[in-house]
Design a protein around this motif. Structure first.
Motif, PDB file in Angstrom:
ATOM      1  N   VAL A 201       2.608   2.913   0.143  1.00 22.37           N
ATOM      2  CA  VAL A 201       3.914   2.601  -0.441  1.00 22.37           C
ATOM      3  C   VAL A 201       4.274   1.125  -0.321  1.00 22.37           C
ATOM      4  CG1 VAL A 201       4.765   4.936  -0.094  1.00 22.37           C
ATOM      5  CG2 VAL A 201       5.141   3.225   1.676  1.00 22.37           C
ATOM      6  N   THR A 202       3.482   0.353   0.401  1.00 21.55           N
ATOM      7  CA  THR A 202       3.774  -1.074   0.562  1.00 21.55           C
ATOM      8  C   THR A 202       2.874  -1.950  -0.288  1.00 21.55           C
ATOM      9  OG1 THR A 202       2.236  -1.367   2.423  1.00 21.55           O
ATOM     10  CG2 THR A 202       4.477  -0.645   2.954  1.00 21.55           C
ATOM     11  N   ALA A 203       1.991  -1.368  -1.091  1.00 24.92           N
ATOM     12  CA  ALA A 203       0.914  -2.109  -1.744  1.00 24.92           C
ATOM     13  C   ALA A 203       1.397  -3.206  -2.683  1.00 24.92           C
ATOM     14  CB  ALA A 203       0.002  -1.141  -2.502  1.00 24.92           C
ATOM     15  N   THR A 204       2.519  -2.987  -3.359  1.00 26.27           N
ATOM     16  CA  THR A 204       2.987  -3.960  -4.347  1.00 26.27           C
ATOM     17  C   THR A 204       4.028  -4.924  -3.789  1.00 26.27           C
ATOM     18  OG1 THR A 204       4.764  -2.519  -5.145  1.00 26.27           O
ATOM     19  CG2 THR A 204       2.593  -2.277  -6.187  1.00 26.27           C
ATOM     20  N   GLY A 205       4.450  -4.705  -2.532  1.00 31.20           N
ATOM     21  CA  GLY A 205       5.515  -5.528  -1.966  1.00 31.20           C
ATOM     22  C   GLY A 205       6.887  -5.120  -2.426  1.00 31.20           C
ATOM     23  N   ARG A 206       6.952  -4.006  -3.185  1.00 34.00           N
ATOM     24  CA  ARG A 206       8.222  -3.497  -3.697  1.00 34.00           C
ATOM     25  C   ARG A 206       8.228  -1.985  -3.563  1.00 34.00           C
ATOM     26  NH1 ARG A 206       8.397  -7.075  -9.288  1.00 34.00           N
ATOM     27  NH2 ARG A 206       8.796  -9.068  -8.255  1.00 34.00           N
ATOM     28  N   ALA A 207       9.325  -1.455  -3.080  1.00 34.82           N
ATOM     29  CA  ALA A 207       9.436  -0.005  -2.930  1.00 34.82           C
ATOM     30  C   ALA A 207      10.840   0.441  -3.302  1.00 34.82           C
ATOM     31  CB  ALA A 207       9.111   0.426  -1.499  1.00 34.82           C
ATOM     32  N   ALA A 208      10.933   1.658  -3.831  1.00 38.22           N
ATOM     33  CA  ALA A 208      12.225   2.266  -4.142  1.00 38.22           C
ATOM     34  C   ALA A 208      12.292   3.619  -3.463  1.00 38.22           C
ATOM     35  CB  ALA A 208      12.408   2.424  -5.647  1.00 38.22           C
ATOM     36  N   LEU A 209      13.325   3.835  -2.683  1.00 33.78           N
ATOM     37  CA  LEU A 209      13.539   5.100  -1.991  1.00 33.78           C
ATOM     38  C   LEU A 209      14.601   5.865  -2.775  1.00 33.78           C
ATOM     39  CD1 LEU A 209      13.638   3.761   1.683  1.00 33.78           C
ATOM     40  CD2 LEU A 209      11.653   4.309   0.248  1.00 33.78           C
ATOM     41  N   VAL A 210      14.212   7.016  -3.316  1.00 29.69           N
ATOM     42  CA  VAL A 210      15.048   7.748  -4.268  1.00 29.69           C
ATOM     43  C   VAL A 210      15.493   9.073  -3.649  1.00 29.69           C
ATOM     44  CG1 VAL A 210      15.214   8.634  -6.624  1.00 29.69           C
ATOM     45  CG2 VAL A 210      13.634   6.743  -6.116  1.00 29.69           C
ATOM     46  N   ALA A 211      16.773   9.205  -3.361  1.00 31.85           N
ATOM     47  CA  ALA A 211      17.315  10.443  -2.799  1.00 31.85           C
ATOM     48  C   ALA A 211      17.585  11.437  -3.923  1.00 31.85           C
ATOM     49  CB  ALA A 211      18.601  10.159  -2.026  1.00 31.85           C
TER      50      ALA A 211
ATOM     51  N   LEU B 120       9.567  -5.257   3.350  1.00 29.38           N
ATOM     52  CA  LEU B 120       9.043  -5.721   2.068  1.00 29.38           C
ATOM     53  C   LEU B 120       9.987  -6.729   1.405  1.00 29.38           C
ATOM     54  CD1 LEU B 120       7.690  -2.386   0.513  1.00 29.38           C
ATOM     55  CD2 LEU B 120       6.396  -4.200   1.652  1.00 29.38           C
ATOM     56  N   PRO B 121       9.455  -7.573   0.528  1.00 23.75           N
ATOM     57  CA  PRO B 121      10.301  -8.553  -0.156  1.00 23.75           C
ATOM     58  C   PRO B 121      11.408  -7.932  -1.010  1.00 23.75           C
ATOM     59  CG  PRO B 121       7.999  -9.192  -0.314  1.00 23.75           C
ATOM     60  CD  PRO B 121       8.017  -7.813   0.273  1.00 23.75           C
TER      61      PRO B 121
ATOM     62  N   ARG C  15      16.693  -7.828  -0.229  1.00 24.29           N
ATOM     63  CA  ARG C  15      15.698  -8.865  -0.501  1.00 24.29           C
ATOM     64  C   ARG C  15      15.082  -9.428   0.782  1.00 24.29           C
ATOM     65  NH1 ARG C  15      19.928 -10.763  -4.276  1.00 24.29           N
ATOM     66  NH2 ARG C  15      19.262 -10.393  -6.419  1.00 24.29           N
ATOM     67  N   ASP C  16      13.825  -9.814   0.645  1.00 21.89           N
ATOM     68  CA  ASP C  16      13.129 -10.639   1.641  1.00 21.89           C
ATOM     69  C   ASP C  16      13.141 -10.061   3.050  1.00 21.89           C
ATOM     70  OD1 ASP C  16      12.580 -12.451  -0.422  1.00 21.89           O
ATOM     71  OD2 ASP C  16      14.469 -13.508  -0.112  1.00 21.89           O
ATOM     72  N   GLY C  17      13.010  -8.755   3.153  1.00 20.10           N
ATOM     73  CA  GLY C  17      12.820  -8.121   4.443  1.00 20.10           C
ATOM     74  C   GLY C  17      14.057  -7.927   5.294  1.00 20.10           C
ATOM     75  N   VAL C  18      15.257  -8.172   4.741  1.00 20.27           N
ATOM     76  CA  VAL C  18      16.459  -8.059   5.581  1.00 20.27           C
ATOM     77  C   VAL C  18      16.701  -6.627   6.052  1.00 20.27           C
ATOM     78  CG1 VAL C  18      17.592 -10.069   4.548  1.00 20.27           C
ATOM     79  CG2 VAL C  18      18.037  -7.786   3.623  1.00 20.27           C
ATOM     80  N   LEU C  19      16.166  -5.652   5.313  1.00 20.25           N
ATOM     81  CA  LEU C  19      16.378  -4.257   5.701  1.00 20.25           C
ATOM     82  C   LEU C  19      15.714  -3.939   7.036  1.00 20.25           C
ATOM     83  CD1 LEU C  19      17.737  -1.686   4.691  1.00 20.25           C
ATOM     84  CD2 LEU C  19      15.644  -1.143   3.420  1.00 20.25           C
ATOM     85  N   ALA C  20      14.752  -4.780   7.433  1.00 18.04           N
ATOM     86  CA  ALA C  20      14.064  -4.568   8.711  1.00 18.04           C
ATOM     87  C   ALA C  20      14.780  -5.229   9.881  1.00 18.04           C
ATOM     88  CB  ALA C  20      12.636  -5.114   8.627  1.00 18.04           C
TER      89      ALA C  20
ATOM     90  N   ASP D 231       7.090   1.180 -13.428  1.00 15.38           N
ATOM     91  CA  ASP D 231       6.708   0.151 -14.397  1.00 15.38           C
ATOM     92  C   ASP D 231       7.109  -1.241 -13.910  1.00 15.38           C
ATOM     93  OD1 ASP D 231       5.631   2.025 -16.104  1.00 15.38           O
ATOM     94  OD2 ASP D 231       7.376   2.100 -17.439  1.00 15.38           O
ATOM     95  N   GLY D 232       8.184  -1.303 -13.134  1.00 13.55           N
ATOM     96  CA  GLY D 232       8.657  -2.580 -12.602  1.00 13.55           C
ATOM     97  C   GLY D 232       7.951  -3.004 -11.330  1.00 13.55           C
TER      98      GLY D 232
END
Length: 274
Positions: free
Chosen positions: A27-37, A113-114, A165-170, A58-59
């Motif tokens: 789930v980290t391969a593209t540097g972008r992830a979406a968590l969908v509830a 992730l970014p 953005r840019d890893g702030v979620l961590a 697609d994005g």
């Protein structure tokens, strides 16, 4: 209700999370992830959810769908899921914030992730490409970005589509926030403690925020813009309609005309997306 009476979602859910699709996906391969509830009583998923996942994929976003579907049967999709989509099943506890907490706990590297988007299936649509919205998020400069904000219950970003953005979620304030999501009995408790609480966490941590479709620009005052301002939102490029106004037209002005408005603007039948 006291905290002692509201257990932590992560404690209650424990090992009752299963992978229904995409067990081998990075789930980290593209540097972008979406968590969908996701929530539904039945196991048949909507066209709206599938289209949202497809457009996020697609994005460049690896999607993790966290389902609290009440049916024990495997989810049935109206088309083919992107191969790199993960589908988790979990008990229906903790609403959307509980689902995001579970995903972040299971895939802790996602938070750094970014680009990370937290979203849900509370909207019908997207009836138009969301690529421009994803680009706005990708090229922005604030730590946290949302599609809409609201002044109902005090100014806050609305949680149905929020980007980090840019890893702030961590960083510690957000890690602590999601680890401490508790089981709530009432939806309004979730709004007070977690939707409004997320904005308070941003302010308290000194994080910058921006909103794509600002409530002040829609002229809805302190009302929920996705209800009171749904037609104004469509007019300025918002490609969704909140499911609440479809299920209960009394919640929004002109909601009884939603199908006609969507047909006229997008050339689709709203009923096909539910």
């Amino acid at each position: 209700m006291r905290k002692a009476d509201r257990p932590l979602v992560l404690d209650v859910v424990g090992d009752r999370v299963t992978v229904e699709h995409g067990a081998d996906v990075d789930v980290t391969a593209t540097g972008r992830a979406a968590l969908v509830a996701q929530y539904s009583r039945g196991n048949v998923m909507s066209r709206s959810l599938l289209e949202l996942v497809r457009q996020l994929d697609d994005g460049g976003y690896r999607c993790v769908v966290v389902s609290t579907c009440e049916s024990p049967e495997p989810l049935v999709w109206p088309g083919e899921l992107p191969a790199a989509t993960v589908v988790l099943r979990r008990p229906n506890l903790g609403y959307d914030f509980g689902s995001w907490a579970v995903a972040l706990d299971r895939y802790p590297a996602v938070a750094a992730l970014p680009r990370v988007i937290l979203t849900n299936d509370s909207m019908a649509g997207p009836f138009a490409p969301i690529a421009p919205l994803l680009e706005a998020f990708d090229t922005g400069h604030t730590d946290v970005w949302s599609l809409t904000d609201s002044y109902q219950l005090g100014r806050h970003i609305q949680s149905f589509f929020v980007g980090f953005r840019d890893g702030v979620l961590a960083e510690p304030p957000f890690r602590t926030f999601f680890r401490k999501v508790r089981v709530e009995k009432e939806k309004m408790d979730v709004v007070h403690r977690y939707e409004v609480g997320l904005t308070r966490t941003c302010f308290g941590g000194g994080y910058s925020m921006s909103t794509q479709f600002r409530s002040n620009d829609l002229g809805v005052g302190a009302e929920n813009p996705t209800l009171a301002g749904w037609q104004q939102l469509l007019a300025v490029g918002f490609p969704f309609v909140k499911r609440t106004l479809i299920n209960d037209p009394s919640t929004a002005p002109g909601a009884e005309n939603a199908a006609q408005v969507v047909r006229r603007r997008f050339g689709v039948e709203l009923s096909d997306w539910l």
